[in-house]
Design a protein around this motif. Structure first.
Motif, PDB file in Angstrom:
ATOM      1  N   GLY A 267       0.834  -1.191   0.000  1.00 35.28           N
ATOM      2  CA  GLY A 267       0.000   0.000   0.000  1.00 35.28           C
ATOM      3  C   GLY A 267       0.869   1.239   0.000  1.00 35.28           C
ATOM      4  N   PHE A 268       0.350   2.338  -0.515  1.00 32.87           N
ATOM      5  CA  PHE A 268       1.090   3.601  -0.413  1.00 32.87           C
ATOM      6  C   PHE A 268       0.158   4.802  -0.366  1.00 32.87           C
ATOM      7  N   TYR A 269       0.774   5.914  -0.036  1.00 35.21           N
ATOM      8  CA  TYR A 269       0.052   7.166   0.234  1.00 35.21           C
ATOM      9  C   TYR A 269       0.747   8.261  -0.563  1.00 35.21           C
ATOM     10  N   VAL A 270      -0.020   8.973  -1.388  1.00 31.51           N
ATOM     11  CA  VAL A 270       0.529  10.033  -2.243  1.00 31.51           C
ATOM     12  C   VAL A 270      -0.216  11.332  -1.959  1.00 31.51           C
ATOM     13  N   GLN A 271       0.544  12.405  -1.774  1.00 30.57           N
ATOM     14  CA  GLN A 271      -0.079  13.704  -1.497  1.00 30.57           C
ATOM     15  C   GLN A 271       0.586  14.796  -2.317  1.00 30.57           C
ATOM     16  N   ALA A 272      -0.223  15.638  -2.919  1.00 25.74           N
ATOM     17  CA  ALA A 272       0.267  16.818  -3.633  1.00 25.74           C
ATOM     18  C   ALA A 272      -0.269  18.067  -2.947  1.00 25.74           C
ATOM     19  N   ILE A 273       0.620  19.012  -2.676  1.00 27.18           N
ATOM     20  CA  ILE A 273       0.240  20.271  -2.021  1.00 27.18           C
ATOM     21  C   ILE A 273       0.470  21.410  -3.000  1.00 27.18           C
ATOM     22  N   ASN A 274      -0.586  22.109  -3.312  1.00 25.16           N
ATOM     23  CA  ASN A 274      -0.509  23.224  -4.256  1.00 25.16           C
ATOM     24  C   ASN A 274       0.009  24.464  -3.538  1.00 25.16           C
ATOM     25  N   ILE A 275       1.209  24.868  -3.875  1.00 26.23           N
ATOM     26  CA  ILE A 275       1.842  26.023  -3.223  1.00 26.23           C
ATOM     27  C   ILE A 275       1.006  27.282  -3.408  1.00 26.23           C
ATOM     28  N   GLU A 276       0.353  27.388  -4.566  1.00 25.33           N
ATOM     29  CA  GLU A 276      -0.453  28.581  -4.858  1.00 25.33           C
ATOM     30  C   GLU A 276      -1.647  28.708  -3.907  1.00 25.33           C
ATOM     31  N   ALA A 277      -1.985  27.641  -3.185  1.00 26.12           N
ATOM     32  CA  ALA A 277      -3.055  27.731  -2.191  1.00 26.12           C
ATOM     33  C   ALA A 277      -2.592  28.487  -0.951  1.00 26.12           C
ATOM     34  N   PHE A 278      -1.267  28.598  -0.781  1.00 24.34           N
ATOM     35  CA  PHE A 278      -0.675  29.312   0.358  1.00 24.34           C
ATOM     36  C   PHE A 278      -0.215  30.719  -0.018  1.00 24.34           C
ATOM     37  N   ARG A 279       0.454  30.810  -1.151  1.00 25.67           N
ATOM     38  CA  ARG A 279       1.036  32.085  -1.598  1.00 25.67           C
ATOM     39  C   ARG A 279       1.405  31.933  -3.068  1.00 25.67           C
ATOM     40  N   THR A 280       1.880  32.982  -3.706  1.00 24.54           N
ATOM     41  CA  THR A 280       2.263  32.844  -5.104  1.00 24.54           C
ATOM     42  C   THR A 280       3.515  31.968  -5.203  1.00 24.54           C
ATOM     43  N   TYR A 281       3.628  31.286  -6.323  1.00 26.13           N
ATOM     44  CA  TYR A 281       4.781  30.410  -6.521  1.00 26.13           C
ATOM     45  C   TYR A 281       6.068  31.235  -6.550  1.00 26.13           C
ATOM     46  N   GLU A 282       5.995  32.440  -7.087  1.00 28.89           N
ATOM     47  CA  GLU A 282       7.169  33.319  -7.162  1.00 28.89           C
ATOM     48  C   GLU A 282       7.661  33.698  -5.765  1.00 28.89           C
ATOM     49  N   GLU A 283       6.728  33.981  -4.860  1.00 33.24           N
ATOM     50  CA  GLU A 283       7.106  34.301  -3.473  1.00 33.24           C
ATOM     51  C   GLU A 283       7.761  33.092  -2.799  1.00 33.24           C
ATOM     52  N   TYR A 284       7.191  31.941  -3.030  1.00 27.30           N
ATOM     53  CA  TYR A 284       7.757  30.698  -2.476  1.00 27.30           C
ATOM     54  C   TYR A 284       9.186  30.498  -2.958  1.00 27.30           C
ATOM     55  N   ILE A 285       9.412  30.629  -4.268  1.00 29.85           N
ATOM     56  CA  ILE A 285      10.751  30.432  -4.836  1.00 29.85           C
ATOM     57  C   ILE A 285      11.721  31.471  -4.294  1.00 29.85           C
ATOM     58  N   ARG A 286      11.262  32.689  -4.137  1.00 31.78           N
ATOM     59  CA  ARG A 286      12.119  33.755  -3.598  1.00 31.78           C
ATOM     60  C   ARG A 286      12.639  33.389  -2.215  1.00 31.78           C
ATOM     61  N   ASP A 287      11.744  32.954  -1.355  1.00 30.66           N
ATOM     62  CA  ASP A 287      12.151  32.617   0.007  1.00 30.66           C
ATOM     63  C   ASP A 287      12.931  31.304   0.055  1.00 30.66           C
ATOM     64  N   LEU A 288      12.565  30.351  -0.806  1.00 28.89           N
ATOM     65  CA  LEU A 288      13.309  29.105  -0.834  1.00 28.89           C
ATOM     66  C   LEU A 288      14.736  29.337  -1.321  1.00 28.89           C
ATOM     67  N   GLU A 289      14.884  30.231  -2.281  1.00 26.97           N
ATOM     68  CA  GLU A 289      16.219  30.557  -2.767  1.00 26.97           C
ATOM     69  C   GLU A 289      17.068  31.154  -1.645  1.00 26.97           C
TER      70      GLU A 289
END
Length: 353
Positions: A267-289
């Motif tokens: 058995g396995f468990y798969v989950q996808a989390i949409n970053i855009e549900a939290f903030r813009t993808y550009e903001e996420y990449i900026r902070d991750l960088e």
């Protein structure tokens, strides 16, 4: 030491695909499995690469994997789905689960797919990165046949139960945590046994619960958890999420690749989390960088040349192996020769036969 040959990734993938089709798989499904196997080899995780091909095909030949199975939807409830793999190839079912999770995450912000009655999925990061390529965070858990004892026990009751978390980053250089919850994956023990090599101390116990460096004894005994009781606790959590929650096999009800007494019931468990549900993808990449910069610029301990993020070493290995070819040791070559023989395939030049 074993002799090593180098084979171009595409040539090796083509061979695996032909073998899987000859074993009864549809071409499109064989393409998925072959790609997942070669991808593991490219990233340096050879224990989950083409060395597994013979075991998969042997299980198909014995009727323990249905090469043409189609997964079916059991329940569909908003952001959550449960699918039955109907004993099909784990790689194919996992890709199906990823596609559902990503689609749901686009609609609901998160997509969760539980899978029951499947088989070994290979390297979990393969699927985590598929989700990351969609600019989402991917989480993949899978249970596995007993290899680890409960903390304080000496008999296997829990699997290596891999945990993967993949975080999208720029230029496809995603941050990818992919770990077994034992000190080492069982596949590496099998590889050492094939090569006739010893394993390091601290990897495993024999059947009597005593430390061993003999891979054969280790395969009959148990693997040790990472972090002691902490790794044991995580393995319990993964088995509950992957097996108990989904209605699949768990603990002693799972079968190893070389256990021909029944179907796997992975058995396995798969989950996808949409970053855009939290903030813009550009903001996420900026902070991750900025986060990556902080980690990479940490003052280094004596003798350390570079600080790596999770998945970075594998990313670099893949670039090198794409150029120079995938290394295959003598034992893996012999395993692939057995595939040629049992299926009556045309003999590829790289096998030297």
């Amino acid at each position: 030491m074993s002799n090593v040959i180098r084979v171009k990734a595409e040539e090796l993938k083509d061979f695996c695909k032909r073998a899987l089709v000859a074993a009864g798989m549809r071409e499109k499904d064989a393409e998925i499995v072959a790609d997942a196997l070669i991808w593991a080899n490219l990233r340096g995780v050879d224990s989950h690469g083409v060395v597994r091909l013979y075991s998969y095909i042997e299980r198909m030949r014995r009727g323990l994997i249905d090469p043409k199975a189609n997964p079916t939807m059991v329940r569909d409830f908003g952001a959550i789905s449960l699918i039955d793999g109907n004993n099909g190839m784990g790689h194919v079912i996992a890709v199906h689960a990823v596609n559902i999770a990503v689609k749901k995450a686009k609609e609901y912000g998160v997509g969760v797919v539980g899978v029951r009655n499947a088989n070994h999925i290979g390297m979990a990061a393969y699927y985590g990165i598929m989700i990351a390529n969609n600019k989402m965070i991917g989480i993949v858990f899978s249970n596995a046949p007993p290899a680890m004892p409960p903390w304080g026990g000496k008999t296997p009751r829990l699997g290596t139960n891999p945990v993967c978390m993949a975080f999208p980053y720029k230029d496809g250089k995603h941050i990818v945590l992919d770990i077994a919850l034992t000190v080492v994956a069982r596949g590496k023990i099998r590889l050492a046994a094939l090569k006739g090599e010893k394993i390091p101390e601290g990897w495993a116990l024999d059947e009597e619960g005593k430390p061993t460096t003999d891979p054969v004894k280790a395969l009959k005994g148990t693997l040790l958890p990472i972090g002691g009781h902490k790794g044991y606790g995580l393995a319990v959590a993964v088995d509950i999420l992957s097996g108990v929650l989904t209605g699949s096999g768990y603990s002693i009800y799972l079968k190893a690749l070389d256990d021909f007494s029944g179907v796997s019931k992975t058995g396995f468990y798969v989950q996808a989390i949409n970053i855009e549900a939290f903030r813009t993808y550009e903001e996420y990449i900026r902070d991750l960088e900025n986060f990556v910069k902080i980690i990479k610029e940490t003052p280094k301990a004596p003798g350390v040349q570079e600080i790596y993020l999770p998945g970075e070493i594998e990313y670099n290995v893949a670039k090198e192996r794409l150029e120079q070819g995938v290394p295959l040791d003598t034992e893996t070559v012999e395993n692939l020769k057995k595939v040629v023989e049992i299926l009556g395939l045309e003999k590829p030049g790289f096998l030297g036969i």
